[in-house]
Motif scaffolding. Structure first.
Motif, mmCIF file in Angstrom:
data_model
loop_
_atom_site.group_PDB
_atom_site.id
_atom_site.type_symbol
_atom_site.label_atom_id
_atom_site.label_comp_id
_atom_site.label_asym_id
_atom_site.label_seq_id
_atom_site.Cartn_x
_atom_site.Cartn_y
_atom_site.Cartn_z
ATOM 1 N N ALA A 72 45.854 -11.093 18.015
ATOM 2 C CA ALA A 72 44.954 -10.916 16.878
ATOM 3 C C ALA A 72 45.695 -10.385 15.662
ATOM 4 C CB ALA A 72 43.815 -9.976 17.251
ATOM 5 N N GLU A 73 46.625 -9.448 15.863
ATOM 6 C CA GLU A 73 47.245 -8.781 14.722
ATOM 7 C C GLU A 73 48.413 -9.546 14.113
ATOM 8 O OE1 GLU A 73 46.335 -4.120 14.697
ATOM 9 O OE2 GLU A 73 48.040 -4.652 15.978
ATOM 10 N N MET A 74 49.193 -10.284 14.943
ATOM 11 C CA MET A 74 50.352 -10.970 14.348
ATOM 12 C C MET A 74 50.446 -12.444 14.709
ATOM 13 S SD MET A 74 52.797 -11.540 16.892
ATOM 14 C CE MET A 74 54.103 -11.980 15.783
ATOM 15 N N GLY A 75 49.467 -12.990 15.424
ATOM 16 C CA GLY A 75 49.382 -14.436 15.587
ATOM 17 C C GLY A 75 50.189 -15.028 16.714
ATOM 18 N N LYS A 76 50.813 -14.209 17.544
ATOM 19 C CA LYS A 76 51.616 -14.737 18.647
ATOM 20 C C LYS A 76 50.721 -15.479 19.643
ATOM 21 C CE LYS A 76 54.267 -11.562 20.374
ATOM 22 N NZ LYS A 76 55.571 -11.736 19.727
ATOM 23 N N PRO A 77 51.120 -16.686 20.082
ATOM 24 C CA PRO A 77 50.329 -17.367 21.111
ATOM 25 C C PRO A 77 50.108 -16.466 22.315
ATOM 26 C CG PRO A 77 51.967 -18.867 20.218
ATOM 27 C CD PRO A 77 52.255 -17.512 19.632
ATOM 28 N N VAL A 78 48.929 -16.535 22.902
ATOM 29 C CA VAL A 78 48.555 -15.577 23.939
ATOM 30 C C VAL A 78 49.489 -15.648 25.146
ATOM 31 C CG1 VAL A 78 46.849 -17.098 25.069
ATOM 32 C CG2 VAL A 78 46.602 -14.599 25.195
ATOM 33 N N ALA A 79 50.013 -16.828 25.449
ATOM 34 C CA ALA A 79 50.949 -16.922 26.573
ATOM 35 C C ALA A 79 52.199 -16.088 26.296
ATOM 36 C CB ALA A 79 51.328 -18.381 26.819
ATOM 37 N N GLU A 80 52.678 -16.110 25.051
ATOM 38 C CA GLU A 80 53.840 -15.309 24.684
ATOM 39 C C GLU A 80 53.483 -13.830 24.603
ATOM 40 O OE1 GLU A 80 55.751 -16.750 21.161
ATOM 41 O OE2 GLU A 80 56.114 -18.745 21.991
ATOM 42 N N ALA A 81 52.272 -13.519 24.173
ATOM 43 C CA ALA A 81 51.843 -12.124 24.108
ATOM 44 C C ALA A 81 51.777 -11.511 25.506
ATOM 45 C CB ALA A 81 50.489 -12.021 23.412
ATOM 46 N N LEU A 82 51.267 -12.265 26.468
ATOM 47 C CA LEU A 82 51.250 -11.779 27.849
ATOM 48 C C LEU A 82 52.670 -11.559 28.357
ATOM 49 C CD1 LEU A 82 48.441 -14.097 29.251
ATOM 50 C CD2 LEU A 82 48.352 -11.591 29.186
ATOM 51 N N ALA A 83 53.574 -12.473 28.013
ATOM 52 C CA ALA A 83 54.971 -12.324 28.430
ATOM 53 C C ALA A 83 55.595 -11.090 27.797
ATOM 54 C CB ALA A 83 55.757 -13.574 28.053
ATOM 55 N N GLU A 84 55.212 -10.774 26.555
ATOM 56 C CA GLU A 84 55.732 -9.579 25.901
ATOM 57 C C GLU A 84 55.292 -8.314 26.635
ATOM 58 O OE1 GLU A 84 55.371 -7.094 21.697
ATOM 59 O OE2 GLU A 84 55.085 -9.265 21.670
ATOM 60 N N VAL A 85 54.029 -8.244 26.994
ATOM 61 C CA VAL A 85 53.532 -7.067 27.719
ATOM 62 C C VAL A 85 54.220 -6.953 29.080
ATOM 63 C CG1 VAL A 85 51.501 -5.934 28.691
ATOM 64 C CG2 VAL A 85 51.315 -7.162 26.515
ATOM 65 N N ASP A 86 54.387 -8.076 29.762
ATOM 66 C CA ASP A 86 55.057 -8.055 31.064
ATOM 67 C C ASP A 86 56.505 -7.579 30.933
ATOM 68 O OD1 ASP A 86 52.750 -8.977 32.247
ATOM 69 O OD2 ASP A 86 53.409 -11.071 32.348
ATOM 70 N N LYS A 87 57.167 -7.986 29.861
ATOM 71 C CA LYS A 87 58.552 -7.555 29.664
ATOM 72 C C LYS A 87 58.617 -6.051 29.399
ATOM 73 C CE LYS A 87 62.792 -8.879 27.269
ATOM 74 N NZ LYS A 87 63.406 -9.827 26.305
ATOM 75 N N CYS A 88 57.642 -5.532 28.676
ATOM 76 C CA CYS A 88 57.575 -4.083 28.467
ATOM 77 C C CYS A 88 57.432 -3.353 29.796
ATOM 78 C CB CYS A 88 56.400 -3.736 27.557
ATOM 79 S SG CYS A 88 56.570 -4.294 25.849
ATOM 80 N N ALA A 89 56.568 -3.877 30.668
ATOM 81 C CA ALA A 89 56.372 -3.254 31.981
ATOM 82 C C ALA A 89 57.656 -3.307 32.797
ATOM 83 C CB ALA A 89 55.237 -3.956 32.721
ATOM 84 N N LEU A 90 58.352 -4.443 32.742
ATOM 85 C CA LEU A 90 59.619 -4.568 33.459
ATOM 86 C C LEU A 90 60.628 -3.546 32.946
ATOM 87 C CD1 LEU A 90 61.615 -6.000 35.358
ATOM 88 C CD2 LEU A 90 62.098 -7.597 33.468
ATOM 89 N N ASN A 91 60.685 -3.355 31.636
ATOM 90 C CA ASN A 91 61.611 -2.381 31.070
ATOM 91 C C ASN A 91 61.304 -0.979 31.601
ATOM 92 O OD1 ASN A 91 63.723 -1.509 29.257
ATOM 93 N ND2 ASN A 91 62.103 -0.697 27.934
ATOM 94 N N CYS A 92 60.029 -0.629 31.654
ATOM 95 C CA CYS A 92 59.650 0.673 32.210
ATOM 96 C C CYS A 92 60.143 0.810 33.642
ATOM 97 C CB CYS A 92 58.135 0.847 32.174
ATOM 98 S SG CYS A 92 57.422 1.008 30.519
ATOM 99 N N GLU A 93 59.968 -0.234 34.422
ATOM 100 C CA GLU A 93 60.365 -0.191 35.822
ATOM 101 C C GLU A 93 61.875 -0.083 35.989
ATOM 102 O OE1 GLU A 93 56.425 -2.894 36.769
ATOM 103 O OE2 GLU A 93 58.423 -3.808 36.853
ATOM 104 N N VAL A 94 62.610 -0.826 35.153
ATOM 105 C CA VAL A 94 64.073 -0.773 35.220
ATOM 106 C C VAL A 94 64.578 0.623 34.846
ATOM 107 C CG1 VAL A 94 66.191 -1.614 34.123
ATOM 108 C CG2 VAL A 94 64.446 -3.238 34.881
ATOM 109 N N VAL A 95 64.029 1.190 33.769
ATOM 110 C CA VAL A 95 64.454 2.524 33.348
ATOM 111 C C VAL A 95 64.120 3.555 34.425
ATOM 112 C CG1 VAL A 95 64.073 4.368 31.659
ATOM 113 C CG2 VAL A 95 64.354 2.007 30.885
ATOM 114 N N ALA A 96 62.909 3.486 34.967
ATOM 115 C CA ALA A 96 62.512 4.453 35.998
ATOM 116 C C ALA A 96 63.430 4.376 37.218
ATOM 117 C CB ALA A 96 61.060 4.204 36.408
ATOM 118 N N GLU A 97 63.899 3.181 37.534
ATOM 119 C CA GLU A 97 64.746 3.003 38.713
ATOM 120 C C GLU A 97 66.210 3.373 38.455
ATOM 121 O OE1 GLU A 97 66.398 -0.578 41.650
ATOM 122 O OE2 GLU A 97 64.880 -1.019 40.112
ATOM 123 N N LEU A 98 66.738 2.995 37.290
ATOM 124 C CA LEU A 98 68.180 3.086 37.065
ATOM 125 C C LEU A 98 68.628 4.274 36.223
ATOM 126 C CD1 LEU A 98 69.047 -0.688 36.493
ATOM 127 C CD2 LEU A 98 69.085 0.634 38.613
#
Length: 458
Positions: A72-98
């Motif tokens: 809604a705010e910057m026009g990214k296609p929703v499939a890419e927006a979902l991928a962005e959120v998933d990548k953020c979650a992955l980053n959290c998991e990688v940092v917490a582990e490593l």
């Protein structure tokens, strides 16, 4: 009191009005963040990383909600927006582990009986972030800062104010101490003055910025005047080099994604396609066919692959860059025009015959415009790739060892062989030249926000 207004770039409609923080509001946010930093620096590393892990868990639970906000705010296609959120979650998991290994004391042999390096918190990190990846840009730095024991004061782009406030609430909901990550809402005209005032404050220890060269220069100057650490991730004009022995079909297919993901609004998108003359016609034919297959449309439709640009003024500036390039001798192969509709739409565009000195070669084209440049041989390809003030990423395609040898001669912060440039939480990310300095992600990114302390025992 001034207000910040957010708009849907697909329709031009107003999404929300947000009251901007006045001087007292900025002071209250900074005071809360500084107070949180004093507690957080003494919190154990396992407890800090547990918070980072909980943030990742909430991101996965709320991925549809956050993706819809990004779209809604910057026009990214929703499939890419979902991928962005998933990548953020992955980053959290990688940092917490490593991060336990990244932040552990590092023994060093010396003349002393014992000596080591320790990585200690700096304090409050001020972050100035852009609109193009509203969640990823913030959590890329915030996971590192929080893991290191720092607190974060965020000045996000006004265009994605809803995302900024959602991120503040996300960290709070994960169980952070009050004020650990605070978002200040600042009208665009006030950003420079507010940023200078924050950087001059003794309670702020460092600054990280992702954005334009102009913004980076201003923030770096203010940080330098205050003798504070700065990390800058700025623009890019990444070369995508296709050598004579490349798999042209694979290179062309990947080139479409490398240029047009996020409607081309990424510093690390491929922008200059430097192609050996022996394979240039085949590459161009395949590339243009791939561009024609892109689905321009409603970004809330899962089938859409190209949404609008983030703002009409950015779209108009990009059209002007295309027009100047054509006037300078580039050939418009496809696209190049604004789409007549409400919102910030533009046709996906390919320019051929682009040469050094032309606008599309010299300037960063921050949108869905690809510049194809012909190279006579490997030496010419390297010369063209390095003919830029930027130095973020580089992608080289060819027989592996050949492409690697050519790629080593290209100046960049990252080199990808037979792959498009992309960030990975396990690998450092950053540039050289006018693309900035410092690193985000991985051990190097976490350690950017620490005091690397030398300890010696006689």
């Amino acid at each position: 009191m001034s207000h910040v207004v957010t708009r849907n770039p697909a329709t031009g409609e107003v999404l929300a009005h947000y009251p901007a923080h006045d001087a007292a509001g900025v002071e209250a946010a900074l005071a809360a963040t500084y107070a949180a930093s004093l507690t957080w620096r003494d919190t154990s590393l396992p407890d800090r990383l547990a918070l980072v892990g909980r943030i990742g868990g909430l991101l996965r639970e709320r991925r549809e909600r956050y993706a819809a906000l990004i779209t809604a705010e910057m026009g990214k296609p929703v499939a890419e927006a979902l991928a962005e959120v998933d990548k953020c979650a992955l980053n959290c998991e990688v940092v917490a582990e490593l991060a336990p290994a990244w932040l552990a004391d590092h023994p060093v042999d010396s003349a002393a009986s014992r000596s080591w390096l320790s990585y200690e918190p700096l304090g409050v990190v001020f972050a100035v972030m852009p609109w193009n990846y509203p969640f990823w840009q913030v959590l890329r730095f915030a996971c590192a800062a929080l893991a290191a024991g720092d607190a974060a004061l965020l000045k996000h782009s006004p265009d994605v104010t809803g995302s900024a406030l959602a991120l503040e609430q996300l960290v709070a909901d994960a169980g952070a101490p009050p004020g650990l990550l605070r978002s200040i809402v600042v009208a665009a005209d006030d950003v420079a003055e507010v940023s200078r005032r924050i950087l001059a404050d003794d309670r702020v220890a460092a600054v990280t910025l992702t954005g334009s060269e102009r913004a980076g220069a201003a923030v770096a100057a203010a940080a330098g005047a205050a003798i504070k650490k700065s990390v800058l991730e700025l623009g890019g004009s990444d070369p995508f080099v296709v050598l004579a022995d490349a798999d042209v079909a694979q290179a062309a297919a990947t080139a479409v994604k490398a240029r047009f993901v996020n409607a081309g609004q990424s510093c690390v998108c491929a922008k200059r396609f430097i192609v050996h003359t022996d394979v240039a016609e085949e590459f161009l034919e395949r590339f243009v066919a791939g561009v024609a297959a892109l689905q321009v449309g409603d970004p809330t439709d899962p089938a859409t692959t190209i949404g609008p640009m983030a703002r009409v003024d950015l779209r108009d500036a990009l059209v002007a860059q295309v027009e100047r390039s054509v006037a300078q001798g580039a050939r418009l192969v496809t696209g190049g025009r604004a789409i007549e509709a409400a919102g910030a739409w533009i046709e996906p565009t390919v320019l051929d015959g682009v040469e050094p000195g032309m606008t599309a070669f010299v300037e960063e084209t921050f949108g869905p415009v690809a510049a194809v440049v012909r190279a006579r041989d490997d030496d010419h390809a390297v010369e063209l790739a390095n003919d830029t003030t930027f130095g973020l990423g580089a992608s080289v395609w060819g027989a592996t060892e050949h492409a690697l040898a050519v790629g080593r001669r290209i100046r960049s912060g990252a080199l990808f062989v037979n792959a498009m440039v992309a960030s990975d939480p396990r690998l450092p990310f950053g540039g050289t030249g006018r693309s900035g300095y410092g690193r985000e992600l991985s051990a190097e990114g976490v350690r950017e926000f620490t005091n690397v302390r030398t300890v010696v025992v006689a």
